[in-house]
Scaffold this motif. Structure first.
Motif, short mmCIF file in Angstrom:
data_model
loop_
_atom_site.label_atom_id
_atom_site.label_comp_id
_atom_site.label_asym_id
_atom_site.label_seq_id
_atom_site.Cartn_x
_atom_site.Cartn_y
_atom_site.Cartn_z
N PRO A 154 0.82 -1.21 0.00
CA PRO A 154 0.00 0.00 0.00
C PRO A 154 0.85 1.27 0.00
CG PRO A 154 0.01 -1.02 2.17
CD PRO A 154 0.68 -1.98 1.24
N GLY A 155 0.27 2.33 -0.53
CA GLY A 155 0.96 3.61 -0.58
C GLY A 155 0.06 4.67 -1.16
N PRO A 156 0.59 5.86 -1.39
CA PRO A 156 -0.25 6.98 -1.82
C PRO A 156 -0.63 6.96 -3.29
CG PRO A 156 2.03 7.68 -1.62
CD PRO A 156 1.97 6.27 -1.10
N TYR A 157 0.04 6.14 -4.12
CA TYR A 157 -0.21 6.17 -5.56
C TYR A 157 -1.21 5.10 -5.98
CZ TYR A 157 3.54 9.53 -6.14
OH TYR A 157 4.32 10.67 -6.07
N LYS A 158 -1.92 5.40 -7.06
CA LYS A 158 -2.86 4.45 -7.65
C LYS A 158 -2.97 4.71 -9.15
CE LYS A 158 -6.83 7.42 -6.56
NZ LYS A 158 -8.14 7.50 -5.85
N VAL A 159 -3.54 3.75 -9.85
CA VAL A 159 -3.81 3.94 -11.28
C VAL A 159 -5.06 4.80 -11.39
CG1 VAL A 159 -4.36 2.83 -13.46
CG2 VAL A 159 -2.75 1.74 -11.89
N LEU A 160 -4.88 6.02 -11.86
CA LEU A 160 -5.99 6.97 -11.95
C LEU A 160 -6.89 6.68 -13.14
CD1 LEU A 160 -4.08 10.29 -11.16
CD2 LEU A 160 -5.41 8.88 -9.58
N SER A 161 -6.28 6.25 -14.24
CA SER A 161 -7.07 5.99 -15.45
C SER A 161 -6.32 5.04 -16.37
CB SER A 161 -7.40 7.28 -16.19
OG SER A 161 -6.21 7.89 -16.69
N THR A 162 -7.10 4.33 -17.17
CA THR A 162 -6.56 3.48 -18.23
C THR A 162 -7.23 3.90 -19.52
OG1 THR A 162 -6.21 1.62 -16.72
CG2 THR A 162 -6.28 1.12 -19.07
N THR A 163 -6.44 4.42 -20.45
CA THR A 163 -6.99 4.95 -21.70
C THR A 163 -6.60 4.04 -22.85
OG1 THR A 163 -6.75 7.20 -20.82
CG2 THR A 163 -7.10 6.97 -23.20
N LYS A 164 -7.58 3.37 -23.44
CA LYS A 164 -7.30 2.51 -24.58
C LYS A 164 -7.27 3.35 -25.85
CE LYS A 164 -8.89 -1.94 -22.83
NZ LYS A 164 -9.69 -3.16 -23.11
N VAL A 165 -6.15 3.27 -26.56
CA VAL A 165 -5.99 4.07 -27.78
C VAL A 165 -5.79 3.20 -29.01
CG1 VAL A 165 -5.11 6.07 -26.54
CG2 VAL A 165 -3.51 4.35 -27.36
N GLY A 166 -5.58 1.89 -28.80
CA GLY A 166 -5.47 0.98 -29.93
C GLY A 166 -4.29 1.29 -30.83
N GLY A 167 -4.47 1.03 -32.11
CA GLY A 167 -3.42 1.28 -33.08
C GLY A 167 -2.51 0.08 -33.24
N ALA A 168 -1.82 0.04 -34.36
CA ALA A 168 -0.96 -1.09 -34.70
C ALA A 168 0.49 -0.76 -34.42
CB ALA A 168 -1.14 -1.45 -36.18
N GLY A 169 1.27 -1.82 -34.21
CA GLY A 169 2.71 -1.66 -34.03
C GLY A 169 3.17 -1.89 -32.62
N GLY A 170 4.42 -2.34 -32.49
CA GLY A 170 5.03 -2.51 -31.19
C GLY A 170 5.32 -1.17 -30.55
N PHE A 171 5.97 -1.20 -29.41
CA PHE A 171 6.23 0.05 -28.68
C PHE A 171 7.44 -0.12 -27.78
CE2 PHE A 171 3.16 -2.61 -26.53
CZ PHE A 171 3.60 -2.68 -25.23
N ASP A 172 8.01 1.00 -27.36
CA ASP A 172 9.18 0.96 -26.50
C ASP A 172 9.08 2.09 -25.48
OD1 ASP A 172 11.59 0.21 -25.41
OD2 ASP A 172 12.65 0.11 -27.31
N TYR A 173 9.80 3.20 -25.68
CA TYR A 173 9.78 4.30 -24.72
C TYR A 173 8.56 5.20 -24.93
CZ TYR A 173 14.76 3.27 -23.87
OH TYR A 173 15.94 2.67 -23.56
N VAL A 174 8.07 5.77 -23.83
CA VAL A 174 7.03 6.79 -23.86
C VAL A 174 7.65 8.07 -23.33
CG1 VAL A 174 6.19 6.00 -21.60
CG2 VAL A 174 4.71 7.42 -23.02
N TYR A 175 7.23 9.23 -23.88
CA TYR A 175 7.88 10.48 -23.50
C TYR A 175 6.85 11.59 -23.35
CZ TYR A 175 10.89 14.61 -23.70
OH TYR A 175 11.52 15.80 -23.42
N ALA A 176 6.86 12.26 -22.19
CA ALA A 176 5.97 13.39 -21.93
C ALA A 176 6.72 14.70 -22.13
CB ALA A 176 5.41 13.32 -20.51
#
Length: 345
Positions: free
Chosen positions: A26-48
């Protein structure tokens, strides 16, 4: 970036409920949302890109590879950067130039998303970092040259650096030093960014190997290396390489980030866990929380404005039988299951 073998991937998928349930603390963090965006292709890094409020996700799909761009506040799709077979993205805030770790490197305007140029590079681009200290982009490659240095202002190649191994993630102290974890050498390379020379290595032998995530507390000069052999976070003094402590994390780490606003380090793992380490002082560190996430949500990025952590993952089906001569085959991604997770308090 390290790839998961068939056996490992199948094991993770089969045991996901057991792993996440038993590993979560347990701790202060949680999954706030899960957004399905679909699309084709593999993936690696995500960048904000926190300044321009955009989220970049490279999608690897052969001739159809591209970078998907989303609104960072709503996660609504904005557009795609086409013909970009890359693994990550980085943005130089001063020039508002964005770059992909692809071959060739693609450069575009981070505000308008208009293309600027392509940049021919050698090696196999994988990881990427933007260093605001001298406005340079670092393209990491397991094959030589290990690091290609690009001027973020005009996209020119300034040189290359050999670190003697497979670089995974880099971190800058903002003062002219770059640190790169070398996944196959149990070491962290130290780079002088002014001379573009490696000035030394921090040896992690006996403490952590297979390190695939690296984050830094710039203020206190502390590095956090997320490793796989064993599954630990090695905390290191950036000044001299002294190992301060090691802390347990989940299995299959593939990224780490530090939030200076909360003095917390986040390590995402392929086993379906997100480990959160709290830095109470420059000499005091402890695992604050282990949060359950979907299996293979193993890369992450920090939105510096909101303090949210964003992760990406998808669902995978059973792997086909290996072809003759193959050691393993990869499980196929189930169409339109790609999703973005938002984690926060």
């Amino acid at each position: 970036m390290h790839r998961i073998s068939l056996a490992f991937a199948a094991c993770l998928l089969a045991l996901a409920p057991v792993v996440t349930a038993s590993a979560q603390t347990p701790g202060p963090y949680k999954v706030l949302s899960t957004t399905k965006v679909g699309g084709a292709g593999g993936f690696d890094y995500v960048y904000a890109d926190s300044d321009n409020r955009k989220l970049y996700i490279p999608r690897i799909a052969g001739a159809n590879s591209h970078v998907s761009v989303f609104n960072l506040d709503t996660l609504a799709p904005l557009t795609e950067i086409p013909e970009t077979n890359g693994h990550g993205v980085a943005v130089d805030v001063k020039s508002n130039h964005a770059f992909s770790s692809s071959k060739p490197v693609v450069m575009w305007d981070a505000k308008t998303l208009a293309p600027i140029k392509t940049i021919d590079v050698e090696g196999g681009p994988d990881g990427i970092l933007s260093d605001a200290f001298n406005q340079r982009i670092y393209i990491l490659s397991h094959a030589a040259p290990n690091v290609t240095v690009i001027d973020a202002k005009d996209g020119s190649i300034l040189g290359t650096i050999d670190v003697g191994g497979a670089p995974e993630q880099a971190a800058s102290d903002g003062k002219g030093h770059l640190y790169i974890d070398i996944e196959d050498k149990a070491a962290i390379a130290v780079i002088d960014t002014k001379t573009m020379k490696m000035t030394g290595k921090f040896d992690l032998t006996g403490s952590g190997d297979g390190c695939a995530g690296l984050a830094i507390d710039m203020k206190n000069g502390i590095l956090f290396a997320a490793c796989r052999e064993p599954n630990v976070m090695v905390v290191i003094s950036a000044a001299d390489g002294k190992i301060l402590t090691t802390l347990p994390i989940g299995k299959g780490s593939d990224g780490a980030t530090f939030n200076p606003a909360t003095m917390e380090v986040f390590s995402s793992q392929g086993d379906g866990t997100l480990t959160i380490v709290k830095e109470s002082s420059p000499t005091s560190f402890a695992v604050e929380e282990t949060l359950a996430t979907p299996v293979r949500a193993k890369t992450l990025t920090l939105d510096a404005k909101t303090g949210h952590i964003l992760l990406i993952t998808a669902e995978f089906g059973p792997a086909p039988a290996p072809q003759p001569g193959q050691r393993f085959s990869r499980p196929p991604m189930i169409p339109d299951t790609f999703q973005i997770l938002t984690v926060g308090k």
